[in-house]
Design an enzyme around this catalytic site. Structure first.
Site, mmCIF file in Angstrom:
data_model
loop_
_atom_site.group_PDB
_atom_site.id
_atom_site.type_symbol
_atom_site.label_atom_id
_atom_site.label_comp_id
_atom_site.label_asym_id
_atom_site.label_seq_id
_atom_site.Cartn_x
_atom_site.Cartn_y
_atom_site.Cartn_z
ATOM 1 C CG ASN A 233 -2.059 1.022 1.070
ATOM 2 O OD1 ASN A 233 -2.224 1.637 0.026
ATOM 3 N ND2 ASN A 233 -2.811 1.228 2.135
ATOM 4 C CD GLU B 53 -2.573 -0.678 -2.900
ATOM 5 O OE1 GLU B 53 -3.328 0.296 -2.937
ATOM 6 O OE2 GLU B 53 -2.794 -1.693 -2.210
ATOM 7 C CG ASP C 265 -4.179 -7.712 -2.828
ATOM 8 O OD1 ASP C 265 -5.145 -8.491 -2.736
ATOM 9 O OD2 ASP C 265 -4.246 -6.501 -2.536
ATOM 10 C CG ASN D 185 -7.917 -6.928 -4.136
ATOM 11 O OD1 ASN D 185 -8.174 -6.594 -2.986
ATOM 12 N ND2 ASN D 185 -7.070 -6.254 -4.904
ATOM 13 C CG HIS E 68 -2.521 -6.064 2.223
ATOM 14 N ND1 HIS E 68 -3.161 -7.059 1.529
ATOM 15 C CD2 HIS E 68 -3.066 -4.900 1.783
ATOM 16 C CE1 HIS E 68 -4.053 -6.526 0.705
ATOM 17 N NE2 HIS E 68 -4.010 -5.214 0.849
#
Length: 260
Positions: A10, A36, A149, A151, A249
């Site tokens: 992130n 990310e 990830d 999702n 995360h």
């Protein structure tokens, strides 16, 4: 042992400020797959681009401050592939693959559909486009390790509040069916679930930043290591690292009895 880490950061610069690069350097990992990034190459300093003893390979999004994926490894890499041949999603920096011998390690950041209907439609387009690529990878005869990830939480055990999320992105029937097909029909293996079939509260890798979700452990398991069967059978130990927080995360760490 082959030690593999997958972590959605992130924002790689934000994670670095929280100690991620120092932690990474202490891990003695063979591959660290990150997602990310939220950064372009020009935004990154030597601490991230050239960590001690590691090679770094990044796929940046064209849009600034958005998406992005990467792999750190101490090993010399034979081949690097950025993107999987889809113009829409390659522009978002969602795929890095490195090859060493007969092993392909992939860092993937699959789209989230939670922000809008348009993004959910994009997520479905990604799933439709990515599946044929995974089929071709498996047909290649190489050992494949897909980290990242995804999702999507696959089963009820994979998120705390499953009843309240049956109609929400990340737990929609169509998304879950995509993973079921990947595992049951195409023969890929959810490595964490193979090692920890009954783990519930300890399996989560993401927590919303709303409502004290982390403190209350109201989480989701949406970060995966997905492997071809032979490699999956070599997995020996899996865990979610929660002693430090680098983002919303937590890193997923799996060790394999496998030689490069």
């Amino acid at each position: 042992m082959l030690r593999i880490i997958s972590a959605n950061l992130n924002g790689i610069r934000s994670a670095a400020k929280k100690g991620f690069m120092g932690w990474l350097n202490d891990q003695s990992a063979d591959f660290i797959c990150v997602q990310e990034l939220k950064a372009q190459q020009a935004d990154l300093g030597p601490e991230i681009l050239s960590p001690p003893g590691l090679h770094a390979y990044f796929h940046h999004a064209q849009k600034k401050g958005y998406s992005g994926s990467g792999i750190f490894t101490p090993h010399p890499v034979k081949h690097v592939q950025l993107g999987f041949g889809n113009p829409e999603f390659d522009a978002e920096g969602r795929y890095v693959e490195v090859q060493i011998g007969q092993l392909s390690v992939i860092s993937v950041y699959m789209p989230s559909g939670s922000s809008s209907l348009e993004r959910q439609e994009a997520k479905f387009r990604f799933l439709d486009a990515f599946l044929p690529h995974l089929i071709q990878l498996k047909k290649s005869g190489r050992q494949i390790l897909l980290c990242g990830d995804v999702n999507i939480a696959h089963h009820e055990i994979d998120l705390k509040n499953w009843k309240g999320n049956l109609k929400n992105s990340g737990f929609l029937p169509e998304e879950r069916a995509w993973l079921t097909n990947l595992f049951s029909e195409l023969g890929y293996v959810d490595v964490y679930r193979q090692l920890e079939p009954d783990a519930s509260d300890t399996c989560y890798t993401w927590w919303s930043q709303r409502g004290q979700a982390y403190a209350k452990n109201v989480g989701w398991r949406i970060d995966y290591q997905i492997a071809t069967p032979e490699l999956a059978q070599a997995a020996r130990k899996a865990g979610v690292y929660k002693e430090q927080r680098f983002s919303d995360h937590a890193p997923l760490i799996i060790e394999y009895d496998w030689k490069l």
